[in-house]
Design a protein around this motif. Structure first.
Motif, mmCIF file in Angstrom:
data_model
loop_
_atom_site.group_PDB
_atom_site.id
_atom_site.type_symbol
_atom_site.label_atom_id
_atom_site.label_comp_id
_atom_site.label_asym_id
_atom_site.label_seq_id
_atom_site.Cartn_x
_atom_site.Cartn_y
_atom_site.Cartn_z
ATOM 1 N N PRO A 312 0.556 -1.213 -0.227
ATOM 2 C CA PRO A 312 0.141 -0.073 -0.228
ATOM 3 C C PRO A 312 0.708 0.917 -0.101
ATOM 4 C CG PRO A 312 -0.295 -0.841 2.046
ATOM 5 C CD PRO A 312 1.106 -2.017 1.205
ATOM 6 N N ALA A 316 -1.792 5.895 2.725
ATOM 7 C CA ALA A 316 -2.793 4.539 3.127
ATOM 8 C C ALA A 316 -2.609 3.767 3.877
ATOM 9 C CB ALA A 316 -3.574 3.428 1.405
ATOM 10 N N GLN A 443 -9.327 6.231 -4.090
ATOM 11 C CA GLN A 443 -9.941 6.007 -3.333
ATOM 12 C C GLN A 443 -10.914 7.391 -2.724
ATOM 13 O OE1 GLN A 443 -6.611 5.054 -0.043
ATOM 14 N NE2 GLN A 443 -6.355 3.254 -1.009
#
Length: 456
Positions: A312, A316, A443
């Motif tokens: 990630p 994040a 996201q």
């Protein structure tokens, strides 16, 4: 390793069942945490990192199988035992076929419960969650984290390290792909053999073949002697092919043949040489898109991607930022022989809130800048702000710049349309499905932009 270090999460909407199960497990020496519904259970998993989950099948809202599906998707090695008062053969078969470890029917006796628990812990060992608590962690000592995402990733890496399966690591530039590859090597039976890394995008095509496979004397101008390639140098150990997405197509064919035949042929030689090498590949590129564009071979992709791991981005896993920043501070201050007590609270807040397009590598650079320039015991916010602004003003890699542009563009669209995906997709001249994929990639949640007129 004591049983008390093994945490078991029990999930049931009946407090009496939770109490009874907790008493039986605690009497057997286990540590127990509880949840009364699936949503609470998912939070407990992130916080408590249990070695095993025991959940009721029938619960209001998300049921036990749905909870298992969520757990299994993010943490496939965490064992789950299902409990129900409505036991049936079809339910048990469905549960076990989907990967549920065991199935208990109420009322259950202590013996059956503990037998299932012992078997699940013996096989699962909680390796994705509790490895940091009760296993030798030398193999992962270079990876500093307290992120559940990273702990899950490291657990998966540890599980597959014992095999010889080819591993494919994907992640943005600066996330630590080589560190993860080295950790896998250290956790593997090959740890006492060489670990060799090569950046496939940093070497010209004409030289890359020779670097990988070696060459014979006289193979080309300047080849004055036989040269062992990196496959031979890494024999018995691990070879990391970093940025494999940048490898030229003609060389991809030769690499595929070497992996299939487990043999290489040096440039200018007619003889093949057998190799015993575990190959780990890494890239920041999206190889699915590269294959569609004809820049990466599909057969090679499936050969290198037996096990896939994705690191990630730092943004994040912001819970790691302060941990990493303080670690870098200590290392760099020692290097420059400076006595620093840490970051001022406002300075740390700036670090935690920063976008970090360059990930951990960028964070390390920012910390080094501030350490070098700092003249006070605490690094002030003004110094961090200056370093961040100068860093942002510098030249960033094309992929990072494109990602930043995409995100800013999508944010503007969502603000302009008050979170309306259909209208935003129409303005972007993209279909809804493709537009949703773009939002997921960055996201972005459309609902967060509803009734937000601050920028209008």
């Amino acid at each position: 390793m004591t049983e008390l270090t093994k945490k078991i999460l029990t999930v049931d909407d009946d407090p009496d069942i939770l109490k009874l199960m907790g008493m039986r497990l605690q009497a057997a020496g286990y540590q127990v945490v509880t949840a009364t519904n699936a949503e609470e259970a998912l939070s407990q998993i992130a916080i408590s990192r249990p070695s095993l989950v025991i959940t009721d099948l029938r619960m209001p809202g998300m049921d036990g199988l749905a909870l298992f599906d969520v757990i299994h998707k993010s943490d496939p090695a965490l064992p789950v035992i299902m409990v129900t008062a409505h036991g049936s053969i079809p339910e048990a078969v469905d549960a076990t076929q989907r990967g549920v470890f065991g199935f208990l029917t109420k009322p259950f006796d202590s013996k059956s419960l503990l037998q299932q628990v012992e078997a699940a812990l013996r096989i699962g060992t909680g390796s994705l969650h509790n490895s940091a608590e009760h296993e030798d962690n030398d193999w992962r000592k270079s990876i500093i984290t307290r992120s559940p995402q990273m702990e899950n990733l490291l657990g998966q890496a540890k599980l597959m390290a014992i095999s010889d399966a080819s591993v494919f690591i994907q992640g943005e530039s600066g996330t630590g792909k080589e560190l993860l590859a080295r950790a896998i090597h250290q956790a593997s039976p090959r740890r006492d053999k060489p670990f060799i890394a090569i950046n496939c995008g940093a070497i010209p095509e004409a030289l890359l073949e020779s670097e990988l496979f070696g060459h014979s004397k006289g193979a080309f101008t300047g080849a004055l002697r036989d040269h062992k390639g990196l496959f031979q140098t890494a024999d018995g150990g691990t070879l990391l092919l970093d940025e494999i997405g940048d490898m030229p197509l003609p060389l991809q064919v030769k690499l595929l043949r070497a992996l299939q035949e487990r043999a290489i042929r040096p440039v200018g030689s007619n003889a093949s040489i057998n190799i015993d090498v575990r190959v780990i590949s890494a890239t920041h590129r999206n190889l699915a898109e590269e294959m569609k564009a004809g820049r990466f071979r599909e057969d090679l992709y499936y050969r290198i991607n037996v096990v896939g791991l994705e690191i990630p981005a730092l943004a994040a896993r912001r819970e790691d930022i302060s941990l990493l920043a303080n670690n870098f501070l200590n290392e760099i201050a020692s290097k420059y022989r400076k006595k620093l007590n840490g970051f001022a609270p406002e300075a740390m807040e700036l670090l935690i809130a920063a976008p970090w397009p360059g990930n951990v590598r960028q964070l390390q650079n920012i910390v080094e800048q501030t350490v070098v320039l700092c003249t006070t015991p605490l690094i002030p916010a003004t110094l961090v702000q200056k370093a961040l602004q100068e860093d942002i003003g510098g030249i960033v890699p094309f992929e990072v710049a494109r990602k930043n542009f995409e995100r800013d563009y999508l944010v503007k669209l969502l603000k302009a349309t008050n979170g309306g995906v259909t209208q935003a997709a129409r303005l972007a001249q993209r279909n809804r499905t493709e537009f949703y994929k773009l939002l997921q990639r960055h996201q972005l949640t459309p609902a967060l932009f509803k009734n937000d007129n601050a920028a209008n």
